[in-house]
Design a protein around this motif. Structure first.
Motif, mmCIF file in Angstrom:
data_model
loop_
_atom_site.group_PDB
_atom_site.id
_atom_site.type_symbol
_atom_site.label_atom_id
_atom_site.label_comp_id
_atom_site.label_asym_id
_atom_site.label_seq_id
_atom_site.Cartn_x
_atom_site.Cartn_y
_atom_site.Cartn_z
ATOM 1 N N PHE A 1 55.015 5.380 72.484
ATOM 2 C CA PHE A 1 53.677 5.478 71.999
ATOM 3 C C PHE A 1 53.567 6.544 71.214
ATOM 4 C CE2 PHE A 1 49.928 8.386 72.511
ATOM 5 C CZ PHE A 1 48.869 7.323 72.284
ATOM 6 N N PHE A 2 54.296 7.864 71.082
ATOM 7 C CA PHE A 2 54.163 8.795 70.105
ATOM 8 C C PHE A 2 55.007 8.621 68.966
ATOM 9 C CE2 PHE A 2 52.973 11.269 73.948
ATOM 10 C CZ PHE A 2 51.695 11.835 73.438
ATOM 11 N N LEU A 3 55.981 7.607 68.902
ATOM 12 C CA LEU A 3 56.644 7.328 67.897
ATOM 13 C C LEU A 3 55.820 6.309 66.842
ATOM 14 C CD1 LEU A 3 60.539 6.831 69.083
ATOM 15 C CD2 LEU A 3 59.350 8.655 67.340
ATOM 16 N N LEU A 4 55.201 5.610 67.507
ATOM 17 C CA LEU A 4 54.540 4.443 66.861
ATOM 18 C C LEU A 4 53.107 4.989 66.158
ATOM 19 C CD1 LEU A 4 54.814 1.223 68.962
ATOM 20 C CD2 LEU A 4 55.244 1.347 66.406
ATOM 21 N N THR A 5 52.441 5.426 67.037
ATOM 22 C CA THR A 5 51.142 6.164 66.478
ATOM 23 C C THR A 5 51.345 7.496 65.580
ATOM 24 O OG1 THR A 5 50.924 7.655 68.574
ATOM 25 C CG2 THR A 5 49.992 5.406 68.819
ATOM 26 N N GLY A 6 52.506 8.294 66.075
ATOM 27 C CA GLY A 6 52.592 9.465 65.375
ATOM 28 C C GLY A 6 53.228 9.109 63.772
#
Length: 286
Positions: free
Chosen positions: A224-229
């Motif tokens: 989640f954080f890798l993709l959105t970040g």
């Protein structure tokens, strides 16, 4: 491309430049600082910041030289073609970058989870449930809630789709020679991008404080954080590119026929829009 584009027969080749070497040094300092930072070495954070600031200065000077060359009439149609191919390959590399993260998400959801939940693994992890957003095989991850599409992700989707429209209007205005209209709609695009980032920051605060969702929250939190970040990082870069283009428009650069800097930034922005649509469906809905 320059408003004073020259019809010269040669392919412009710049002289020896110090910027590639300085950029390499700045990147090396940044990576050394980052590596030391994650290993809790003294002064490593400061070293990392110095490297980043040095890289920004180098890029500012380097792109400034390119703009000066363009506005001095040193570029012709051959250079324009080279820029277009270069930007196309750069965006293709970005496509592959995000494809790797989408691939990791697909592997985790569609291959790893069913495999961990089959009969052979029930002996090791009898309580494991193959639902997305689980707390890991042994329940070692703190309980967290998954992120849904409402309200912030949906608002951000509307913002990015609208920014694609305003950017297209600005481009058509530039091609028609309406510089004031070009600047107005381009400024609106930058503002929409900045608003997107503000909402994403609010979403991250909500994820940490209300949902207990963190980068360490298992494979769900990581993806989640890798993709959105990383997407947010690309939105930031795209907004900076468009801001520079806006500044150049206000300075009187570009003509209706020669404005590849505008077009290249627009390509990048539309790519960011498309990636977000994939994220919105795969990460928040499925």
């Amino acid at each position: 491309m320059s408003a004073q584009q020259a019809n010269v027969p040669y392919y412009f080749v710049p002289g020896p430049s110090k910027w590639p070497v300085l950029a390499g040094v700045a990147l090396l300092v940044t990576m050394l600082g980052a590596a030391g930072w994650v290993n809790s070495i003294a002064l490593a954070p400061e070293l990392c910041v110095i490297g980043i600031l040095g890289l920004l200065v180098v890029l500012y000077k380097w792109f400034g030289d390119a703009i000066h060359e363009s506005e001095s009439g040193m570029y012709n149609a051959r250079i324009d073609t080279s820029f277009r191919w270069s930007m196309s390959w750069f965006i293709f590399s970005e496509v592959m970058f995000f494809a790797a993260f989408f691939g990791a998400l697909f592997y985790a959801r569609s291959i790893s989870m069913p495999w961990l939940a089959d009969l052979d693994h029930k002996i090791l992890w009898p309580d494991f449930a193959a639902h997305w957003g689980n707390a890991g095989p042994a329940g070692t991850i703190e309980t967290f809630r998954t992120m849904g599409p409402f309200p912030i992700p949906t608002i951000n989707t509307a913002l990015l789709l609208t920014s694609g429209v305003t950017l297209t209007i600005s481009h058509h205005a530039l091609r028609a020679g309406h510089r004031g209209k070009t600047a107005l709609w381009l400024a609106a695009t930058v503002l929409l991008g900045a608003t997107f980032m503000c909402f994403q920051a609010a979403e991250y605060m909500e994820a940490y404080q209300e949902y207990n969702l963190r980068l360490t929250s298992g494979i769900y939190g990581s993806t989640f954080f890798l993709l959105t970040g990383f997407h947010g990082f690309h939105v930031t870069i795209g907004a900076i590119m468009l801001s520079v283009v806006l500044y150049r428009v206000l300075k009187g650069h570009f003509t209706p026929d020669n404005h590849f800097a505008f077009e290249g930034a627009a390509w990048y922005w539309h790519f960011v829009d498309v990636v977000w649509l994939g994220l919105y469906v795969v990460v928040y809905w499925l």
